[in-house]
Design a protein around this motif. Structure first.
Motif, PDB file in Angstrom:
ATOM      1  N   THR A  17      43.713  18.817  45.867  1.00 32.59           N
ATOM      2  CA  THR A  17      44.632  18.240  44.888  1.00 32.59           C
ATOM      3  C   THR A  17      45.997  17.964  45.517  1.00 32.59           C
ATOM      4  O   THR A  17      46.815  17.282  44.925  1.00 32.59           O
ATOM      5  CB  THR A  17      44.819  19.183  43.680  1.00 32.59           C
ATOM      6  N   THR A  18      46.237  18.532  46.712  1.00 35.58           N
ATOM      7  CA  THR A  18      47.518  18.325  47.393  1.00 35.58           C
ATOM      8  C   THR A  18      47.283  18.136  48.890  1.00 35.58           C
ATOM      9  O   THR A  18      46.206  18.440  49.391  1.00 35.58           O
ATOM     10  CB  THR A  18      48.457  19.536  47.226  1.00 35.58           C
ATOM     11  N   TYR A  19      48.312  17.656  49.567  1.00 38.58           N
ATOM     12  CA  TYR A  19      48.277  17.601  51.029  1.00 38.58           C
ATOM     13  C   TYR A  19      49.663  17.975  51.553  1.00 38.58           C
ATOM     14  O   TYR A  19      50.659  17.776  50.858  1.00 38.58           O
ATOM     15  CB  TYR A  19      47.835  16.221  51.535  1.00 38.58           C
ATOM     16  N   PRO A  20      49.740  18.532  52.766  1.00 36.98           N
ATOM     17  CA  PRO A  20      51.046  18.965  53.285  1.00 36.98           C
ATOM     18  C   PRO A  20      51.847  17.801  53.874  1.00 36.98           C
ATOM     19  O   PRO A  20      51.280  16.862  54.417  1.00 36.98           O
ATOM     20  CB  PRO A  20      50.670  19.958  54.386  1.00 36.98           C
ATOM     21  N   MET A  21      53.174  17.882  53.730  1.00 35.27           N
ATOM     22  CA  MET A  21      54.058  16.902  54.345  1.00 35.27           C
ATOM     23  C   MET A  21      55.342  17.614  54.738  1.00 35.27           C
ATOM     24  O   MET A  21      55.819  18.482  54.002  1.00 35.27           O
ATOM     25  CB  MET A  21      54.363  15.755  53.379  1.00 35.27           C
ATOM     26  N   GLN A  22      55.874  17.248  55.893  1.00 35.02           N
ATOM     27  CA  GLN A  22      57.109  17.876  56.345  1.00 35.02           C
ATOM     28  C   GLN A  22      58.243  17.509  55.397  1.00 35.02           C
ATOM     29  O   GLN A  22      58.341  16.374  54.937  1.00 35.02           O
ATOM     30  CB  GLN A  22      57.433  17.413  57.767  1.00 35.02           C
ATOM     31  N   CYS A  23      59.097  18.496  55.089  1.00 37.65           N
ATOM     32  CA  CYS A  23      60.206  18.305  54.142  1.00 37.65           C
ATOM     33  C   CYS A  23      61.061  17.089  54.484  1.00 37.65           C
ATOM     34  O   CYS A  23      61.436  16.327  53.607  1.00 37.65           O
ATOM     35  CB  CYS A  23      61.097  19.545  54.142  1.00 37.65           C
ATOM     36  N   SER A  24      61.354  16.913  55.777  1.00 40.64           N
ATOM     37  CA  SER A  24      62.228  15.815  56.178  1.00 40.64           C
ATOM     38  C   SER A  24      61.575  14.448  55.965  1.00 40.64           C
ATOM     39  O   SER A  24      62.253  13.430  55.944  1.00 40.64           O
ATOM     40  CB  SER A  24      62.636  15.973  57.643  1.00 40.64           C
ATOM     41  N   ALA A  25      60.245  14.410  55.788  1.00 39.40           N
ATOM     42  CA  ALA A  25      59.538  13.143  55.581  1.00 39.40           C
ATOM     43  C   ALA A  25      59.434  12.762  54.105  1.00 39.40           C
ATOM     44  O   ALA A  25      59.021  11.654  53.779  1.00 39.40           O
ATOM     45  CB  ALA A  25      58.141  13.226  56.191  1.00 39.40           C
ATOM     46  N   THR A  77      62.080  21.360  58.645  1.00 41.90           N
ATOM     47  CA  THR A  77      60.910  21.374  59.536  1.00 41.90           C
ATOM     48  C   THR A  77      59.682  21.986  58.886  1.00 41.90           C
ATOM     49  O   THR A  77      58.591  21.919  59.436  1.00 41.90           O
ATOM     50  CB  THR A  77      61.231  22.159  60.816  1.00 41.90           C
ATOM     51  N   HIS A  78      59.833  22.608  57.716  1.00 42.29           N
ATOM     52  CA  HIS A  78      58.699  23.237  57.040  1.00 42.29           C
ATOM     53  C   HIS A  78      57.908  22.210  56.242  1.00 42.29           C
ATOM     54  O   HIS A  78      58.424  21.179  55.870  1.00 42.29           O
ATOM     55  CB  HIS A  78      59.188  24.349  56.102  1.00 42.29           C
ATOM     56  N   ASN A  79      56.647  22.568  55.953  1.00 44.02           N
ATOM     57  CA  ASN A  79      55.799  21.688  55.157  1.00 44.02           C
ATOM     58  C   ASN A  79      55.877  22.055  53.686  1.00 44.02           C
ATOM     59  O   ASN A  79      56.014  23.222  53.333  1.00 44.02           O
ATOM     60  CB  ASN A  79      54.339  21.786  55.605  1.00 44.02           C
ATOM     61  N   MET A  80      55.758  21.035  52.845  1.00 42.98           N
ATOM     62  CA  MET A  80      55.643  21.238  51.395  1.00 42.98           C
ATOM     63  C   MET A  80      54.397  20.504  50.943  1.00 42.98           C
ATOM     64  O   MET A  80      53.966  19.543  51.576  1.00 42.98           O
ATOM     65  CB  MET A  80      56.866  20.687  50.663  1.00 42.98           C
ATOM     66  N   ASP A  81      53.831  20.954  49.833  1.00 42.60           N
ATOM     67  CA  ASP A  81      52.655  20.275  49.289  1.00 42.60           C
ATOM     68  C   ASP A  81      53.085  19.034  48.526  1.00 42.60           C
ATOM     69  O   ASP A  81      54.075  19.041  47.797  1.00 42.60           O
ATOM     70  CB  ASP A  81      51.880  21.206  48.354  1.00 42.60           C
ATOM     71  N   VAL A  82      52.288  17.969  48.680  1.00 40.86           N
ATOM     72  CA  VAL A  82      52.489  16.726  47.942  1.00 40.86           C
ATOM     73  C   VAL A  82      51.228  16.515  47.120  1.00 40.86           C
ATOM     74  O   VAL A  82      50.119  16.575  47.661  1.00 40.86           O
ATOM     75  CB  VAL A  82      52.713  15.542  48.916  1.00 40.86           C
ATOM     76  N   PRO A  83      51.375  16.304  45.793  1.00 41.18           N
ATOM     77  CA  PRO A  83      50.171  16.133  44.968  1.00 41.18           C
ATOM     78  C   PRO A  83      49.524  14.768  45.190  1.00 41.18           C
ATOM     79  O   PRO A  83      50.208  13.781  45.463  1.00 41.18           O
ATOM     80  CB  PRO A  83      50.721  16.243  43.534  1.00 41.18           C
ATOM     81  N   ASN A  84      48.195  14.722  45.103  1.00 44.16           N
ATOM     82  CA  ASN A  84      47.487  13.437  45.101  1.00 44.16           C
ATOM     83  C   ASN A  84      47.584  12.895  43.680  1.00 44.16           C
ATOM     84  O   ASN A  84      46.950  13.426  42.768  1.00 44.16           O
ATOM     85  CB  ASN A  84      46.020  13.627  45.499  1.00 44.16           C
ATOM     86  N   VAL A  85      48.404  11.877  43.497  1.00 41.60           N
ATOM     87  CA  VAL A  85      48.645  11.320  42.167  1.00 41.60           C
ATOM     88  C   VAL A  85      47.901   9.989  42.059  1.00 41.60           C
ATOM     89  O   VAL A  85      48.015   9.132  42.929  1.00 41.60           O
ATOM     90  CB  VAL A  85      50.157  11.092  41.928  1.00 41.60           C
ATOM     91  N   THR A  86      47.108   9.842  40.999  1.00 35.96           N
ATOM     92  CA  THR A  86      46.409   8.572  40.778  1.00 35.96           C
ATOM     93  C   THR A  86      46.766   8.032  39.410  1.00 35.96           C
ATOM     94  O   THR A  86      47.011   8.790  38.465  1.00 35.96           O
ATOM     95  CB  THR A  86      44.880   8.740  40.861  1.00 35.96           C
TER      96      THR A  86
END
Length: 156
Positions: A17-25, A77-86
């Motif tokens: 339901t989510t995927y990781p992405m770096q905070c700065s991105a 530099t840390h990762n946060m979860d990004v939800p898969n939104v449809t």
């Protein structure tokens, strides 16, 4: 061994339901998970690195289902979860007992989305009662769904 019966109650592709992405991105108007809620980023700012440590990203986001404002501070530099939104559009067939009866373009029915609360729900009900054919946009993320908008269906 070969004659054992296997019963699979359900099968899915194992999509997260989510995927990781770096905070700065992360970007404004993008999505992020804060306190286990899918949110849309409305404001973000980056603080400079201190003598020791990382640059920090300050996120201000709105829960896409409840509309509540949430904030988070995360090292860039840390990762946060990004939800898969449809987002999907469905034809409104009926409004029954507080739920929308919807039809997909394939002809399948969907009856598990609640009528939105507030002005959107009132306008949807009023236009449906006038006999208009309506297309409803449903947003889904992290196992939740909600109607976010609707428009009159184009006449064929």
């Amino acid at each position: 061994m070969a004659d054992e019966d296997h019963t699979f109650e359900s099968a899915n592709a194992g999509t997260s339901t989510t995927y990781p992405m770096q905070c700065s991105a992360l970007r404004k108007n993008g999505y992020v998970v804060i306190k286990n809620r899918p949110c849309k980023i409305v404001d973000m700012s980056t603080s400079k690195t201190g003598k020791h440590g990382h640059a920090k990203v300050h996120l201000v986001a709105i829960d896409i289902f409840t509309g509540k404002k949430l904030e988070d501070l995360c090292p860039s530099t840390h990762n946060m979860d990004v939800p898969n939104v449809t987002r999907n559009e469905y034809l409104l067939v009926n409004i029954d007992d507080g739920y929308l009866n919807l039809m997909t373009s394939d002809g399948d029915t969907k009856d598990d989305v609640k009528v939105p609360e507030g002005e959107l729900g009132d306008k949807l009900q009023a236009e449906f009662d006038e006999g208009k054919e309506l297309n409803v946009t449903i947003i889904s993320a992290m196992g939740e769904e909600a109607a976010i908008s609707f428009k009159e269906a184009p006449q064929s």
